[in-house]
Design an enzyme around this catalytic site. Structure first.
Site, short mmCIF file in Angstrom:
data_model
loop_
_atom_site.label_atom_id
_atom_site.label_comp_id
_atom_site.label_asym_id
_atom_site.label_seq_id
_atom_site.Cartn_x
_atom_site.Cartn_y
_atom_site.Cartn_z
N HIS A 122 0.88 -1.17 0.00
CA HIS A 122 0.00 0.00 0.00
C HIS A 122 0.92 1.23 0.00
O HIS A 122 2.03 1.18 0.54
CB HIS A 122 -0.82 -0.05 1.29
N ASP A 199 3.60 -4.17 8.12
CA ASP A 199 2.38 -3.37 8.05
C ASP A 199 1.19 -4.31 8.27
O ASP A 199 0.84 -5.09 7.38
CB ASP A 199 2.33 -2.71 6.67
N GLN A 202 -4.10 -4.71 7.32
CA GLN A 202 -5.16 -5.63 6.89
C GLN A 202 -5.21 -6.90 7.74
O GLN A 202 -6.30 -7.37 8.08
CB GLN A 202 -4.95 -6.02 5.41
N LYS A 225 -9.68 -0.24 11.24
CA LYS A 225 -9.87 -1.43 10.41
C LYS A 225 -10.14 -2.66 11.27
O LYS A 225 -10.29 -3.76 10.76
CB LYS A 225 -8.64 -1.69 9.54
N CYS A 365 -4.68 2.59 -3.61
CA CYS A 365 -3.41 3.09 -3.02
C CYS A 365 -2.27 2.10 -3.27
O CYS A 365 -1.44 1.86 -2.37
CB CYS A 365 -3.54 3.35 -1.52
N1 PMP Z 1 -1.40 -0.49 4.82
C1 PMP Z 1 -2.39 -1.19 4.27
C2 PMP Z 1 -2.11 -2.58 3.76
C3 PMP Z 1 -3.67 -0.65 4.19
O1 PMP Z 1 -4.67 -1.35 3.63
C4 PMP Z 1 -3.90 0.65 4.71
C5 PMP Z 1 -5.27 1.30 4.66
N2 PMP Z 1 -5.96 1.16 3.49
C6 PMP Z 1 -2.83 1.32 5.28
C7 PMP Z 1 -1.59 0.73 5.32
C8 PMP Z 1 -2.98 2.70 5.85
O2 PMP Z 1 -3.82 2.73 6.94
P1 PMP Z 1 -4.35 4.13 7.51
O3 PMP Z 1 -4.98 4.84 6.36
O4 PMP Z 1 -5.33 3.74 8.56
O5 PMP Z 1 -3.17 4.84 8.06
#
Ligand code: PMP
Length: 408
Positions: A122, A199, A202, A225, A365
């Site tokens: 991401h 990270d 998910q 999440k 993203c």
């Molecule tokens: N890493 C991953 C794999 C994600 O799916 C996301 C959120 N879509 C993020 C990082 C970023 O999370 P946040 O927007 O809550 O900071």
């Protein structure tokens, strides 16, 4: 729908309050999960009875707020099996956690050092490293993915080489749903003397995470999440490694002595929490963890897997649909993305949205991943949570077939 699932769904006010009175088929959980009443109530109770700034005041209300904030940190530490609550840093979210580590680590790197990320990342676990590598003259290297959207384990040794100082990888892809072999990656990183950040944005909503068993050095996730509030995230780091990092964000609440010319920082974790922290949100996150601990998580997770199987079967049987990601349930999350021949993902999302089916579409993203998969317009993504049922999957599959008919 089983009685247990019906009762679980009733704990989420959103399903009773969907505008227009239509049923809500919420399959956008990878973007944000819904929040149970217990979490909403815990935050309201905190703000109604114990609201004060933390680690500053000496009056009884401030002490109550301190207690609630410290208890939330201890709860997160137990949830992750951290060695100590001082290894838990509260941040604004997963993105903020990663930026913190990227910036602080960057200050320790030299030109020519290598940082390894993967093609699955991401942007949140990519751009902070990209910016840091550009600023420090480091090289960013990418772990490649297989055609079905998993990390290619056979290539770890080629990419994580002797110049590698840091590895930053996702625990599970927000696009393909593939779960990364984190322990193997940690071994590969440590074999060359590099540290590793995972990270968990998910993965955290779909199974228990034991940071010590994973063998990693840093782990991050967001509250929103995993059935908690927005505006809060967690950075866990090994105490000895966190202690080596200089806080990239400074201000009140994180200092020891300040003079005209110098400053000393507080011990962990406070040195990384400059300014007023997300106190109410920390209370909400702790309530989400309590809620997760109180439900039969394995049973609901098994149901989530069964529904994912149905979703994969239904998509495989829909003409023109190409699933992006592993088609088997092994080592994948209930995050299922797909492309539809000649159709734009946004058009499909819009038609599904009109039918009360919430899914996400576009680049998610993850532009470098979409480029490497040859998906110029991105994908449509369905993502399940513990409260989804057969009705949600049916509404989605029927809606998709109709959307394809309307658009072709
Ligand atoms: N890493 C991953 C794999 C994600 O799916 C996301 C959120 N879509 C993020 C990082 C970023 O999370 P946040 O927007 O809550 O900071």
């Amino acid at each position: 729908m089983s009685l247990e699932l019906a009762a679980l769904r009733r704990q989420f006010p959103i399903f009773a309050n969907h505008p227009g009175g239509k049923p809500l088929h919420y399959l956008d959980n990878a973007a944000m999960a819904q929040v149970p009443r217990a979490v909403i109530d815990a935050m309201a109770a905190h703000d109604s009875t114990s609201r004060a700034n933390v680690h500053r005041g000496l009056h009884p209300l401030a002490e109550r707020a301190d207690g609630a904030y410290d208890a939330a940190r201890a709860k997160v530490a137990r949830f992750l099996n951290a060695a100590d609550p001082s290894e838990i840093v509260f941040t604004a979210g997963c993105t903020a956690s990663i930026n913190l580590v990227a910036q602080a680590t960057g200050a320790t790197l030299s030109p020519g050092d290598e940082v390894v990320v993967s093609r699955l990342e991401h942007h949140s676990n990519l751009i902070p490293w990209l910016m840091m590598a550009k600023a420090r003259g480091c090289h960013l290297r990418y772990l490649p993915v297989t055609d079905d959207g998993r990390l290619d384990e056979s290539r770890f040794g080629d990419v994580i080489g002797p110049r590698c100082r840091f590895v930053a990888v996702t625990h599970a892809s927000n696009v393909t749903g593939a779960v990364s072999p984190v322990r193997k990656l940690a071994e590969a990183a440590h074999a060359v003397g590099a540290a590793i950040l995972v990270d968990g944005a998910q993965a955290i909503a779909h199974g228990s995470v034991d940071v010590q068993k994973l063998g990693v050095d840093f782990y991050c996730f967001s509250g929103h999440k995993m059935f908690g509030p927005t505006g809060i995230g967690v950075l866990w780091g090994r105490r000895n490694l966190l202690a080596l990092l200089t806080p990239p964000v400074t201000g009140g609440g994180m200092v020891g002595q300040v003079t005209d010319d110098d400053v000393t920082f507080l011990d962990l974790p406070y040195r990384f929490e400059a300014g007023t922290p997300p106190v109410t949100q920390a209370v909400g996150l702790a309530a989400a963890l309590t809620w997760l601990g109180d439900i039969d998580r394995p049973a609901f997770s098994a149901e989530e897997r069964r529904l994912t199987d149905r979703l994969l079967d239904g998509l495989s049987a829909t003409a023109g649909v190409a699933i992006v990601g592993p088609k088997d349930l092994e080592r994948r999350l209930p995050v299922v993305s797909f492309a539809v021949r000649r159709l734009h993902p946004h058009d499909i999302c819009q038609i599904l949205g009109e039918r009360g089916v919430a899914v996400r579409g576009g680049m998610l993203c993850a532009q470098p991943l979409m480029t490497s998969l040859g998906l110029a317009a991105g994908v449509v993504r369905t993502s399940l949570a513990l409260y989804n049922d057969d009705g949600d999957v049916d509404a989605f599959l029927i809606g998709l077939t109709e959307a394809i008919k309307v658009l072709t």
